[in-house]
Design a protein around this motif. Structure first.
Motif, PDB file in Angstrom:
ATOM      1  N   PRO A   1     -62.718 -45.187  20.811  1.00  0.00           N
ATOM      2  CA  PRO A   1     -64.140 -45.058  20.512  1.00  0.00           C
ATOM      3  C   PRO A   1     -64.977 -45.601  21.665  1.00  0.00           C
ATOM      4  O   PRO A   1     -64.492 -46.431  22.430  1.00  0.00           O
ATOM      5  N   ALA A   2     -66.215 -45.138  21.794  1.00  0.00           N
ATOM      6  CA  ALA A   2     -67.071 -45.604  22.888  1.00  0.00           C
ATOM      7  C   ALA A   2     -68.241 -46.396  22.319  1.00  0.00           C
ATOM      8  O   ALA A   2     -68.628 -46.203  21.163  1.00  0.00           O
ATOM      9  N   TYR A   3     -68.782 -47.294  23.142  1.00  0.00           N
ATOM     10  CA  TYR A   3     -70.020 -47.994  22.785  1.00  0.00           C
ATOM     11  C   TYR A   3     -71.077 -47.500  23.763  1.00  0.00           C
ATOM     12  O   TYR A   3     -70.963 -47.695  24.971  1.00  0.00           O
ATOM     13  N   LYS A   4     -72.102 -46.823  23.252  1.00  0.00           N
ATOM     14  CA  LYS A   4     -73.109 -46.259  24.164  1.00  0.00           C
ATOM     15  C   LYS A   4     -74.415 -45.978  23.421  1.00  0.00           C
ATOM     16  O   LYS A   4     -74.476 -46.105  22.191  1.00  0.00           O
TER      17      LYS A   4
ATOM     18  N   ASP B   1     -93.254 -47.517  17.644  1.00  0.00           N
ATOM     19  CA  ASP B   1     -92.221 -46.932  18.510  1.00  0.00           C
ATOM     20  C   ASP B   1     -90.850 -47.478  18.134  1.00  0.00           C
ATOM     21  O   ASP B   1     -90.731 -48.624  17.711  1.00  0.00           O
ATOM     22  N   LEU B   2     -89.819 -46.667  18.344  1.00  0.00           N
ATOM     23  CA  LEU B   2     -88.445 -47.120  18.082  1.00  0.00           C
ATOM     24  C   LEU B   2     -87.603 -46.939  19.338  1.00  0.00           C
ATOM     25  O   LEU B   2     -87.764 -45.949  20.055  1.00  0.00           O
ATOM     26  N   VAL B   3     -86.733 -47.900  19.571  1.00  0.00           N
ATOM     27  CA  VAL B   3     -85.849 -47.845  20.735  1.00  0.00           C
ATOM     28  C   VAL B   3     -84.591 -47.052  20.355  1.00  0.00           C
ATOM     29  O   VAL B   3     -84.035 -47.251  19.277  1.00  0.00           O
ATOM     30  N   ARG B   4     -84.180 -46.155  21.243  1.00  0.00           N
ATOM     31  CA  ARG B   4     -82.944 -45.389  20.991  1.00  0.00           C
ATOM     32  C   ARG B   4     -81.797 -46.360  20.723  1.00  0.00           C
ATOM     33  O   ARG B   4     -81.553 -47.266  21.536  1.00  0.00           O
ATOM     34  N   PRO B   5     -81.094 -46.203  19.594  1.00  0.00           N
ATOM     35  CA  PRO B   5     -80.047 -47.182  19.275  1.00  0.00           C
ATOM     36  C   PRO B   5     -78.804 -47.003  20.124  1.00  0.00           C
ATOM     37  O   PRO B   5     -78.515 -45.907  20.606  1.00  0.00           O
ATOM     38  N   ARG B   6     -78.082 -48.092  20.283  1.00  0.00           N
ATOM     39  CA  ARG B   6     -76.738 -48.048  20.857  1.00  0.00           C
ATOM     40  C   ARG B   6     -75.746 -48.263  19.726  1.00  0.00           C
ATOM     41  O   ARG B   6     -76.087 -48.863  18.707  1.00  0.00           O
ATOM     42  N   GLY B   7     -74.547 -47.806  19.906  1.00  0.00           N
ATOM     43  CA  GLY B   7     -73.548 -48.032  18.870  1.00  0.00           C
ATOM     44  C   GLY B   7     -72.223 -47.407  19.218  1.00  0.00           C
ATOM     45  O   GLY B   7     -72.000 -46.972  20.349  1.00  0.00           O
ATOM     46  N   GLN B   8     -71.379 -47.360  18.204  1.00  0.00           N
ATOM     47  CA  GLN B   8     -70.007 -46.885  18.401  1.00  0.00           C
ATOM     48  C   GLN B   8     -69.893 -45.409  18.014  1.00  0.00           C
ATOM     49  O   GLN B   8     -70.410 -45.000  16.969  1.00  0.00           O
ATOM     50  N   THR B   9     -69.238 -44.654  18.870  1.00  0.00           N
ATOM     51  CA  THR B   9     -69.060 -43.224  18.582  1.00  0.00           C
ATOM     52  C   THR B   9     -67.567 -42.882  18.552  1.00  0.00           C
ATOM     53  O   THR B   9     -66.731 -43.655  19.013  1.00  0.00           O
TER      54      THR B   9
ATOM     55  N   TRP C   1     -69.085 -41.013  12.979  1.00  0.00           N
ATOM     56  CA  TRP C   1     -67.904 -41.854  13.184  1.00  0.00           C
ATOM     57  C   TRP C   1     -67.785 -42.942  12.120  1.00  0.00           C
ATOM     58  O   TRP C   1     -66.718 -43.324  11.706  1.00  0.00           O
ATOM     59  N   GLU C   2     -68.915 -43.454  11.644  1.00  0.00           N
ATOM     60  CA  GLU C   2     -68.874 -44.635  10.777  1.00  0.00           C
ATOM     61  C   GLU C   2     -68.899 -44.321   9.279  1.00  0.00           C
ATOM     62  O   GLU C   2     -68.604 -45.189   8.480  1.00  0.00           O
ATOM     63  N   TYR C   3     -69.283 -43.103   8.863  1.00  0.00           N
ATOM     64  CA  TYR C   3     -69.715 -42.938   7.471  1.00  0.00           C
ATOM     65  C   TYR C   3     -68.603 -42.799   6.429  1.00  0.00           C
ATOM     66  O   TYR C   3     -68.863 -42.926   5.235  1.00  0.00           O
ATOM     67  N   VAL C   4     -67.358 -42.574   6.875  1.00  0.00           N
ATOM     68  CA  VAL C   4     -66.262 -42.470   5.914  1.00  0.00           C
ATOM     69  C   VAL C   4     -65.624 -43.845   5.740  1.00  0.00           C
ATOM     70  O   VAL C   4     -65.298 -44.489   6.736  1.00  0.00           O
ATOM     71  N   PRO C   5     -65.394 -44.385   4.537  1.00  0.00           N
ATOM     72  CA  PRO C   5     -65.718 -43.774   3.254  1.00  0.00           C
ATOM     73  C   PRO C   5     -66.972 -44.313   2.584  1.00  0.00           C
ATOM     74  O   PRO C   5     -67.263 -43.922   1.471  1.00  0.00           O
ATOM     75  N   LEU C   6     -67.722 -45.216   3.209  1.00  0.00           N
ATOM     76  CA  LEU C   6     -68.795 -45.872   2.451  1.00  0.00           C
ATOM     77  C   LEU C   6     -70.193 -45.311   2.692  1.00  0.00           C
ATOM     78  O   LEU C   6     -71.162 -45.791   2.121  1.00  0.00           O
ATOM     79  N   GLY C   7     -70.328 -44.314   3.554  1.00  0.00           N
ATOM     80  CA  GLY C   7     -71.639 -43.681   3.712  1.00  0.00           C
ATOM     81  C   GLY C   7     -72.438 -44.242   4.864  1.00  0.00           C
ATOM     82  O   GLY C   7     -71.935 -45.020   5.683  1.00  0.00           O
TER      83      GLY C   7
ATOM     84  N   ALA D   1     -78.990 -41.368  13.747  1.00  0.00           N
ATOM     85  CA  ALA D   1     -78.215 -41.172  14.984  1.00  0.00           C
ATOM     86  C   ALA D   1     -76.923 -40.471  14.561  1.00  0.00           C
ATOM     87  O   ALA D   1     -76.003 -41.103  14.035  1.00  0.00           O
ATOM     88  N   ARG D   2     -76.881 -39.163  14.771  1.00  0.00           N
ATOM     89  CA  ARG D   2     -75.794 -38.369  14.176  1.00  0.00           C
ATOM     90  C   ARG D   2     -74.417 -38.721  14.728  1.00  0.00           C
ATOM     91  O   ARG D   2     -73.424 -38.642  14.015  1.00  0.00           O
ATOM     92  N   ASP D   3     -74.359 -39.096  16.035  1.00  0.00           N
ATOM     93  CA  ASP D   3     -73.043 -39.427  16.600  1.00  0.00           C
ATOM     94  C   ASP D   3     -72.511 -40.745  16.026  1.00  0.00           C
ATOM     95  O   ASP D   3     -71.329 -40.866  15.737  1.00  0.00           O
ATOM     96  N   LEU D   4     -73.398 -41.727  15.812  1.00  0.00           N
ATOM     97  CA  LEU D   4     -72.961 -42.980  15.201  1.00  0.00           C
ATOM     98  C   LEU D   4     -72.577 -42.723  13.745  1.00  0.00           C
ATOM     99  O   LEU D   4     -71.555 -43.207  13.248  1.00  0.00           O
ATOM    100  N   GLN D   5     -73.403 -41.932  13.065  1.00  0.00           N
ATOM    101  CA  GLN D   5     -73.193 -41.642  11.643  1.00  0.00           C
ATOM    102  C   GLN D   5     -71.847 -40.961  11.407  1.00  0.00           C
ATOM    103  O   GLN D   5     -71.098 -41.317  10.499  1.00  0.00           O
TER     104      GLN D   5
END
Ligand SMILES: O=C(O)/C=C/C(=O)CC(=O)CC(=O)O
Ligand SMILES: [Ca+2]
Ligand SMILES: [Mg+2]
Length: 423
Positions: A194-197, A178-186, A248-254, A242-246
């Motif tokens: 930005p939000a942390y949720k 099982d995996l726990v739903r992650p929290r992070g920055q959006t 916000w964070e993925y530019v420029p290093l992926g 987690a598409r919302d975390l991804q």
């Protein structure tokens, strides 16, 4: 391979694990016992440590090897194709209806076979490094349209090299974890901050991954022609995202934290030998890539894939069906590209294909594509709908290659998303 080859193990020939398959895994016969290598046959696991201790690996390469007495497959993977072939021949002979060694020896039989229902599966190898490619043209185009717009959907480099990113091996888990739903920055909302949720857009990615065999020395690239001998075998993989975390964070290093909270793989490694009858042509490439990526054979594997979603306490619904053969870049090209700068691969490294989407809507390999970024509903049986993965949902990936009178199955790659940890 002859479809007439049959095993004396009851039910094996009608299962996902007939004698033509023989995938390798690491298992504990009971939760207290130490992990060891095994092979799946019907509803049983053949304990290779017990087979090895009984002195039944008699070939020149394996008779004095302790590779099956390790708690991971790394050492066996490092030995290369001649040793893999020798092991397969020995195991296939021991399991065949024509061989008395196991079937006529009650004590030995009781030592080497463990009912699959009772074993606990572990990761097949200690995974040193994990790389995820991005090799489905359909997936890359779909995400490009959604994330960056229609005009520059496919990045300019995409047709010239197999794009990839270095993932995180520490959070790769075996099916059933099982995996726990992650929290992070959006991304900033109306207040500009930005939000942390907890992620609201948890997704799966339908992938397959190969385990690297012997590997290469640093500074010595592997050519496309030699890449085949680096592939030990395949597993199914879910690159949870987690598409919302991804976003916000993925530019420029992926990809970073949007993808490393968990990656699930199936426990049984299906070998290249078992997949040989399913070799087929990979899609034509236009434009032709640079010489080091040209692959005169351009072969891949016809592996039909399925993803089902099972809500908590509910019924499984198949939500997509795709095929490994859809991928534009072959594993041989991925390996040649990965090592062309001298980067070394090591036994037990995991190279994932990237999300495997097909051309039709019903063949997309992620929720973000199936729901087109949440703009439409994916229908489940019993009336439910989804746009992304909800708490309690289990995502179950399976694959089955239909051969002449038998199936080569992979065993499930499944995982459930649990509610986020309280803040
Ligand atoms: O296009 C993007 O920005 C993001 C792509 C992905 O999230 C996909 C990825 O992990 C690689 C793949 O699975 O194909
Ligand atoms: Ca991925
Ligand atoms: Mg992942």
């Amino acid at each position: 391979m002859s479809p007439t080859l049959t095993s004396f193990v009851k039910g094996a020939q009608d299962s996902c694990f007939p004698i033509q398959n023989l995938p390798y895994g690491i298992f504990r016969p009971t939760p207290e016992q130490i992990p060891r290598p095994g092979v799946a046959i019907g509803d049983y696991v053949l304990d290779l440590s017990a087979v090895s201790r009984a002195g039944l690996f008699k070939g020149p390469l394996l008779h004095s090897s302790d590779c099956f007495l390790h708690p991971t497959l790394n050492q066996f993977m490092s030995l290369g194709r001649p040793a893999w072939k020798e092991a397969r021949e020995t195991i296939q002979k021991l399991l065949s209806v024509d061989d008395p060694t196991l079937q006529d020896n009650v004590d030995l039989e009781a030592t080497v076979f463990v009912p699959m229902s009772q074993v606990k599966m572990e990761l097949p190898a200690a995974i040193g490094d994990y790389t995820d490619f991005y090799s489905s043209k359909e997936h890359a185009t779909n995400l490009g349209i959604m994330f960056r717009g229609k005009e520059n959907a496919l990045p300019v480099n995409w047709l010239h090299l197999p794009i990839g990113y270095h993932g995180r091996s520490s959070s790769i888990v075996v099916s059933g974890t099982d995996l726990v739903r992650p929290r992070g920055q959006t991304a900033p909302g109306k207040d500009g901050l930005p939000a942390y949720k907890a992620s609201q857009l948890v997704d799966f990615e339908l992938e397959m991954a190969v385990f690297v065999g012997p590997g290469n020395e640093m500074g010595s690239p592997v050519s496309v022609e030699d890449a085949h001998d680096q592939i030990f075998g395949f597993v199914l993989m879910n690159d949870w995202s987690a598409r919302d975390l991804q976003k916000w964070e993925y530019v420029p290093l992926g990809p970073f934290l949007g993808k490393n909270f968990g990656t699930t793989i199936s426990p049984w490694v299906v070998t290249m030998e078992a997949l040989e009858p399913f070799i087929c042509k990979a899609p034509e490439q236009d434009p032709a890539p640079l010489a080091y990526l040209q692959d005169s054979k351009r072969v891949t594997f016809d592996i039909p894939l399925k993803v089902a979603l099972k809500p908590e306490g509910g019924k499984e619904s198949v939500i997509t069906q795709s095929n490994f053969k859809n991928l534009y870049w072959t594993v041989a090209q991925q390996i040649a590209h990965h090592t062309v700068n001298g980067c070394n691969l090591r036994p037990g490294d995991l190279l994932a294909s990237g999300t495997i989407s097909g051309p039709e809507e019903g063949s997309y390999g992620s929720m973000v594509e199936l729901s087109w970024s949440g703009s439409r509903e994916v229908k489940l049986e019993n009336g439910g709908v989804r746009k992304f993965i909800e708490d309690g949902d289990e995502v179950i990936m399976t694959a089955c290659c239909k051969g002449d009178g038998y199936c080569i199955g992979f065993g499930p790659c499944s995982g459930k998303i649990l509610p986020p940890r309280p803040e």
